[in-house]
Design a protein around this motif. Structure first.
Motif, PDB file in Angstrom:
ATOM      1  N   ASN A  47      12.957   3.511 -28.221  1.00 51.50           N
ATOM      2  CA  ASN A  47      11.557   3.944 -28.135  1.00 51.50           C
ATOM      3  C   ASN A  47      10.939   3.553 -26.802  1.00 51.50           C
ATOM      4  O   ASN A  47      10.152   4.306 -26.224  1.00 51.50           O
ATOM      5  N   ALA A  48      11.287   2.366 -26.329  1.00 56.94           N
ATOM      6  CA  ALA A  48      10.715   1.903 -25.063  1.00 56.94           C
ATOM      7  C   ALA A  48      11.211   2.744 -23.889  1.00 56.94           C
ATOM      8  O   ALA A  48      10.478   3.000 -22.939  1.00 56.94           O
ATOM      9  N   LEU A  49      12.460   3.200 -23.976  1.00 51.49           N
ATOM     10  CA  LEU A  49      13.019   3.996 -22.881  1.00 51.49           C
ATOM     11  C   LEU A  49      12.404   5.382 -22.805  1.00 51.49           C
ATOM     12  O   LEU A  49      12.260   5.946 -21.733  1.00 51.49           O
ATOM     13  N   GLY A  50      12.065   5.945 -23.949  1.00 48.74           N
ATOM     14  CA  GLY A  50      11.690   7.359 -23.980  1.00 48.74           C
ATOM     15  C   GLY A  50      12.957   8.192 -24.111  1.00 48.74           C
ATOM     16  O   GLY A  50      14.043   7.663 -24.403  1.00 48.74           O
ATOM     17  N   ASP A  51      12.812   9.508 -23.861  1.00 48.22           N
ATOM     18  CA  ASP A  51      13.951  10.403 -24.064  1.00 48.22           C
ATOM     19  C   ASP A  51      15.115  10.021 -23.151  1.00 48.22           C
ATOM     20  O   ASP A  51      15.000  10.118 -21.932  1.00 48.22           O
ATOM     21  N   VAL A  75      18.434  10.723 -21.265  1.00 44.85           N
ATOM     22  CA  VAL A  75      19.004  11.976 -20.768  1.00 44.85           C
ATOM     23  C   VAL A  75      20.401  11.804 -20.197  1.00 44.85           C
ATOM     24  O   VAL A  75      21.095  12.773 -19.909  1.00 44.85           O
ATOM     25  N   PHE A  76      20.814  10.573 -19.998  1.00 45.08           N
ATOM     26  CA  PHE A  76      22.140  10.334 -19.415  1.00 45.08           C
ATOM     27  C   PHE A  76      22.601   8.948 -19.809  1.00 45.08           C
ATOM     28  O   PHE A  76      21.820   7.994 -19.754  1.00 45.08           O
ATOM     29  N   GLU A 135      19.812   6.338 -18.757  1.00 46.27           N
ATOM     30  CA  GLU A 135      18.792   6.961 -17.935  1.00 46.27           C
ATOM     31  C   GLU A 135      17.852   7.750 -18.842  1.00 46.27           C
ATOM     32  O   GLU A 135      18.303   8.525 -19.678  1.00 46.27           O
ATOM     33  N   SER A 136      16.542   7.526 -18.655  1.00 49.66           N
ATOM     34  CA  SER A 136      15.564   8.297 -19.415  1.00 49.66           C
ATOM     35  C   SER A 136      14.718   9.086 -18.436  1.00 49.66           C
ATOM     36  O   SER A 136      14.918   9.013 -17.222  1.00 49.66           O
ATOM     37  N   THR A 137      13.763   9.845 -18.969  1.00 53.52           N
ATOM     38  CA  THR A 137      12.940  10.683 -18.106  1.00 53.52           C
ATOM     39  C   THR A 137      12.336   9.865 -16.969  1.00 53.52           C
ATOM     40  O   THR A 137      12.353  10.271 -15.828  1.00 53.52           O
ATOM     41  N   LYS A 138      11.815   8.693 -17.315  1.00 57.33           N
ATOM     42  CA  LYS A 138      11.047   7.941 -16.322  1.00 57.33           C
ATOM     43  C   LYS A 138      11.795   6.801 -15.667  1.00 57.33           C
ATOM     44  O   LYS A 138      11.317   6.252 -14.693  1.00 57.33           O
ATOM     45  N   SER A 139      12.929   6.393 -16.217  1.00 54.85           N
ATOM     46  CA  SER A 139      13.533   5.187 -15.648  1.00 54.85           C
ATOM     47  C   SER A 139      15.025   5.132 -15.901  1.00 54.85           C
ATOM     48  O   SER A 139      15.574   5.914 -16.675  1.00 54.85           O
ATOM     49  N   VAL A 140      15.664   4.202 -15.230  1.00 50.06           N
ATOM     50  CA  VAL A 140      17.073   3.946 -15.486  1.00 50.06           C
ATOM     51  C   VAL A 140      17.193   2.473 -15.848  1.00 50.06           C
ATOM     52  O   VAL A 140      16.556   1.615 -15.243  1.00 50.06           O
ATOM     53  N   PRO A 187      22.941  12.764 -25.066  1.00 48.06           N
ATOM     54  CA  PRO A 187      22.300  11.438 -24.975  1.00 48.06           C
ATOM     55  C   PRO A 187      21.093  11.283 -25.907  1.00 48.06           C
ATOM     56  O   PRO A 187      20.707  10.157 -26.239  1.00 48.06           O
TER      57      PRO A 187
END
Lengths: 125, 372
Positions: free
Chosen positions: A34-38, A40-41, A61-66, A88
């Motif tokens: 939940n903290a990461l968000g979606d 994606v990798f 890796e999420s939308t906003k961060s790695v 992912p």
């Protein structure tokens, strides 16, 4: 959010199943997902690789961060979850089930792994 | 600023009741996302999304010399903007560097409302205040006077039509008119930052909750969802729109950013930065510096702001914004690259993603254009 009772947890938000034949399954918790968000990798260690408890062994890796993925225990990777590499989003939709990340033959455990109740309290703060 | 306590918008309690993940943005505690940012993004592309943008900075300029003053302070021709219309423009320093990008609404013959980025609002206010001394105008800090709610996406005209008598058909893109929405007085603007049709509603903060709830109800049947700043960023990136602090900065002129068209040398009178900007324009014509391009990943690793763009082992540029694109299904980025590598299709371009050179295709911006 409920953390399954039968699992153990690291302070870096990985979960670890009880070892069967010395092999545990590892994933990240719903709290972390939940903290990461979606997501994606995901980059996972390869089968056969040796990982050390508390050390980076991949990335999420999420939308906003790695974010680094840390090994909650030391051991040898026996299998990685190809489904989660291909999709992912499983990390978000089923963090404790289909979104598991890898299996590891455990050779060493840190002494600060948490129970489900301890982890729930740890993340409540 | 001395205080580090975050500022809260009039909709703060509502965001929390909706389960929003909040984040600090320029000193404001703002919704990052309510659920999945990908779902929010796709809702705006295909249906409609609702945003709280109350952190944006509003500054009102009034007085008999308002048009003349803004023509001096900003690089655009604001005197030429008709009443009821809006213009995208910039405020530059004497050396041509961009202080902020702005949307300016002409509300009346002698009244303009400027909307600045939240992070730059104080600077813009200070700068306009200083420049205004020689003019018969009043520069008013209206940051606390407005809440700003945006409804964006193809369903947004229908949603708003149900709540207002205002002539939305007659309201063109980049125009604004005063009206009433759900019984609340509002400045209704057909603007946004998502690449979709949509509206931005400037209302008194005490009316924000009521308006948000009315829009939510009106959008129920067509799939309107609340949206956070995370999807706003991927929406604007797909639409190729620059963001201050990423594609725009004090060390770049509008010509460096490929936005030289906003500088109106032909307008009457002098303006701040004219000489430096004329030089930057000539340089851009003669020997283009780095060029802002789009990059599309072949793989799945995501480029982030600050990552090096490489070719043949050499650094040829830098990523300014990057994210996985929900619409394209691939990571995308905006980057400044050397002119020699800027043409769409230039082979051999990659991004250094934490030590690994991942292949990227150079493309023209934007990545996404709405079908009209």
């Amino acid at each position: 959010m409920s953390n399954p009772q039968q699992l153990r947890y690291s302070k870096e938000h990985e979960w670890l199943s009880v070892a069967e034949d010395g092999v545990s399954t590892v994933g990240i918790t719903e709290h972390a997902a939940n903290a990461l968000g979606d997501v994606v990798f995901v980059q996972l260690p390869e089968a056969g690789a040796t990982v050390a408890a508390g050390e980076s062994c991949g990335e999420l890796e999420s939308t906003k961060s790695v974010s680094e993925l840390y090994a909650p225990v030391s051991g040898e990777i026996t299998e990685v979850n190809q489904d989660v590499v291909d999709d992912p989003a499983l990390v978000n939709s089923a963090p404790f089930e289909g979104g598991w990340l890898f299996k590891v033959r455990v050779t060493g455990e840190p002494d600060d792994l948490l129970s489900a109740d301890e982890y729930t309290a740890y993340t409540a703060g | 600023m001395s205080s580090t306590a975050p500022r809260h918008t009039a909709l703060d309690a509502l965001h929390r009741s909706l389960g929003a993940t909040m984040t600090d943005f320029a000193g404001w505690d703002m919704p990052l996302r309510y659920g999945s940012e990908r779902d929010e993004h796709l809702a705006v592309r295909t249906r409609a999304g609702l945003f709280d943008l109350s952190h944006m900075g509003e500054i009102t300029v009034t007085g008999p010399e308002a048009a003349e003053f803004l023509n001096f302070a900003l690089v655009g021709d604001l005197a030429a903007v008709g009443v009821g219309r809006a213009r995208y423009t910039m405020i530059c320093a004497e050396d041509g560097g961009i202080l902020d990008d702005l949307i300016v609404y002409r509300l009346a013959e002698a009244e303009y409302m400027i909307v600045s980025n939240a992070s730059n609002a104080q600077n813009v206010l200070n700068e306009l205040g200083n420049l205004a001394e020689e003019f018969d105008v009043e520069v008013r800090d209206d940051r606390d006077a407005y809440a700003l709610i945006a409804v964006q996406g193809p369903e947004s005209p229908g949603i708003l039509t149900a709540l207002t008598d205002a002539d939305l058909e007659g309201l063109k893109y980049y125009a604004g008119l005063p009206g009433t929405v759900a019984g609340v007085p509002a400045l209704i603007a057909r603007t946004g930052y998502t690449g979709e049709d949509g509206f931005e509603l400037f209302v008194k903060p005490e009316h924000a909750v009521e308006l948000w709830q009315a829009l939510t109800k009106a959008g129920e049947g067509v799939g309107l969802v609340p949206c956070g700043l995370s999807c706003r960023d991927t929406l604007r990136l797909e639409a190729g729109m620059p963001l201050y602090g990423h594609e725009l900065s004090l060390s770049l002129t509008p010509f460096d950013a490929g936005l030289g068209r906003v500088v109106k040398f032909e307008k009457e009178g002098d303006f701040v930065g004219r000489a430096a900007l004329a030089e930057a324009a000539a340089l851009a014509e003669r020997q283009p510096p780095r060029v802002l391009v789009g990059l599309v990943a072949e793989g799945r690793r995501v480029p982030r702001a600050g990552y090096a763009v490489v070719s043949g082992g050499e650094v040829i540029g830098e990523v300014t914004s990057g994210a996985p694109s929900p619409t394209l299904g691939k990571p995308i980025a905006m980057a400044y690259v050397d002119a020699a590598h800027a043409a769409p299709g230039t082979p051999g371009v990659g991004v250094d993603i934490r030590g690994s050179h991942e292949p990227y295709e150079v493309v023209a911006l934007p990545f996404y254009k709405r079908q009209k």
